[in-house]
Design an enzyme around this catalytic site. Structure first.
Site, PDB file in Angstrom:
ATOM      1  N   ASP A   8      41.709  -4.701 -22.785  1.00 40.40           N
ATOM      2  CA  ASP A   8      43.108  -4.809 -23.313  1.00 40.40           C
ATOM      3  C   ASP A   8      44.395  -4.930 -22.237  1.00 40.40           C
ATOM      4  O   ASP A   8      43.832  -4.544 -21.091  1.00 40.40           O
ATOM      5  CB  ASP A   8      43.384  -3.526 -24.160  1.00 40.40           C
ATOM      6  N   LEU A   9      45.262  -5.280 -22.473  1.00 37.18           N
ATOM      7  CA  LEU A   9      46.623  -5.314 -21.539  1.00 37.18           C
ATOM      8  C   LEU A   9      47.465  -4.112 -21.689  1.00 37.18           C
ATOM      9  O   LEU A   9      47.719  -3.300 -21.118  1.00 37.18           O
ATOM     10  CB  LEU A   9      47.014  -6.913 -21.875  1.00 37.18           C
ATOM     11  N   GLY A  43      46.923  -8.331 -28.207  1.00 38.20           N
ATOM     12  CA  GLY A  43      47.671  -8.772 -29.481  1.00 38.20           C
ATOM     13  C   GLY A  43      48.699  -9.916 -29.101  1.00 38.20           C
ATOM     14  O   GLY A  43      49.272 -10.374 -29.826  1.00 38.20           O
ATOM     15  N   LYS A 191      39.336  -8.574 -32.263  1.00 38.95           N
ATOM     16  CA  LYS A 191      39.016  -8.605 -30.878  1.00 38.95           C
ATOM     17  C   LYS A 191      37.510  -8.503 -30.919  1.00 38.95           C
ATOM     18  O   LYS A 191      36.777  -9.149 -29.834  1.00 38.95           O
ATOM     19  CB  LYS A 191      39.663  -7.538 -30.026  1.00 38.95           C
ATOM     20  N   ASN A 217      43.659  -1.358 -32.464  1.00 41.80           N
ATOM     21  CA  ASN A 217      43.425  -2.786 -32.440  1.00 41.80           C
ATOM     22  C   ASN A 217      42.133  -3.198 -31.426  1.00 41.80           C
ATOM     23  O   ASN A 217      41.657  -4.129 -31.606  1.00 41.80           O
ATOM     24  CB  ASN A 217      44.516  -3.815 -32.352  1.00 41.80           C
TER      25      ASN A 217
END
Length: 269
Positions: A8-9, A43, A191, A217
């Site tokens: 994830d970022l 996202g 995801k 998420n």
């Protein structure tokens, strides 16, 4: 051994200044040179993710808008699943007139909002896209990949999450990426769905995936991975529902890169 690294970022790979540090960049490039597959899963809008990737000058897979679009190593769109038109309209209408919630829409290459009050957790600096205003009675709700709501009124967002789940059930996937941002995509994607697709394409088992995240998420991609790792700064709900995940440190300390260097680089000497 692990062959796919999915990360994830925001709140995970990116520093609190929303940057990839030089150290993290160096480790990512070393891992790619070792033949590992890197997947960025966020996202964020695909255009913003492409900018981050191109700045690093690397070939990676990308799961964008929480899974609504998936891109391969050659930047080819290999999966897309948008919100149903009626559902997108319904979601955009729910809090359109609410003064302390911003309704935000990703449609094609555009970003639309209904108000821009900074106190509603509005973060225009996080995107290269220039936001435009949308009006319910004259907006085209086809090709909407994601609708999300931001606010500093967390009670209202939590109530909205429950309401959307009651209203639409499994037709949508609804999750908090951070406490002040509630995100909704098609129920046919996530995801985790994107990661399954990539593992199938590569012929690599999900057991050979190591995955990093910090938000709700991220839950499904973490839960299907051989090794889920979560951040110290993760949503407390994520820590509760993944008690077996390794907690690796804070995104302020390059913790993903530190962990990966220990696992794949220094351990091999």
């Amino acid at each position: 051994m692990y062959r796919i690294i999915t990360v994830d970022l925001d709140g995970t790979l990116l520093s609190p200044e929303n940057k990839i540090t030089k150290y993290t960049e160096k480790i990512i490039k070393l891992l790619i040179n070792k033949g590992l597959f890197i997947v960025f899963a966020s996202g964020r809008h695909h255009i913003d993710m492409m900018y981050i990737r191109d700045n690093l000058n690397i070939r990676i897979f990308m799961i964008t808008s929480n899974g609504a679009k998936v891109y391969n190593l050659d930047n080819k769109l290999i999966f897309e699943n948008n919100l149903d038109v009626e559902i997108a309209f319904k979601l955009a209408s729910l809090k359109y007139f609410e003064s302390d919630i911003i309704t935000q829409i990703y449609r094609n290459n555009q970003w639309y909002i209904n108000n821009s009050k900074i106190e509603n957790n509005f973060c225009p600096s996080l995107s290269l896209l220039k936001h435009e205003y949308f009006y319910l009675d004259r907006f085209n709700f086809s090709k909407v990949s994601k609708i999300f709501y931001t606010s500093n009124n967390l009670e209202k967002l939590c109530a909205l999450e429950k309401y959307i789940i009651t209203l639409l059930g499994d037709k949508v996937n609804v999750n908090f990426s951070i406490p002040g941002c509630l995100e909704v995509i098609s129920g046919k994607t996530s995801k985790g769905h994107g990661l399954k697709l990539i593992s199938n394409i590569l012929g690599v088992s999900l057991k050979e995936c190591i995955t990093f995240g910090n938000g709700m998420n991220d839950y499904d991609m973490l839960s299907i991975s051989g090794k889920p790792c979560i951040m110290e700064n993760s949503d407390s709900r994520l820590k509760k529902i993944l008690p077996y995940a390794e907690i690796i440190g804070n995104n302020a300390d390059d913790s993903v890169a530190v962990f990966l260097e220990k696992m794949f680089i220094t351990s091999n000497h």
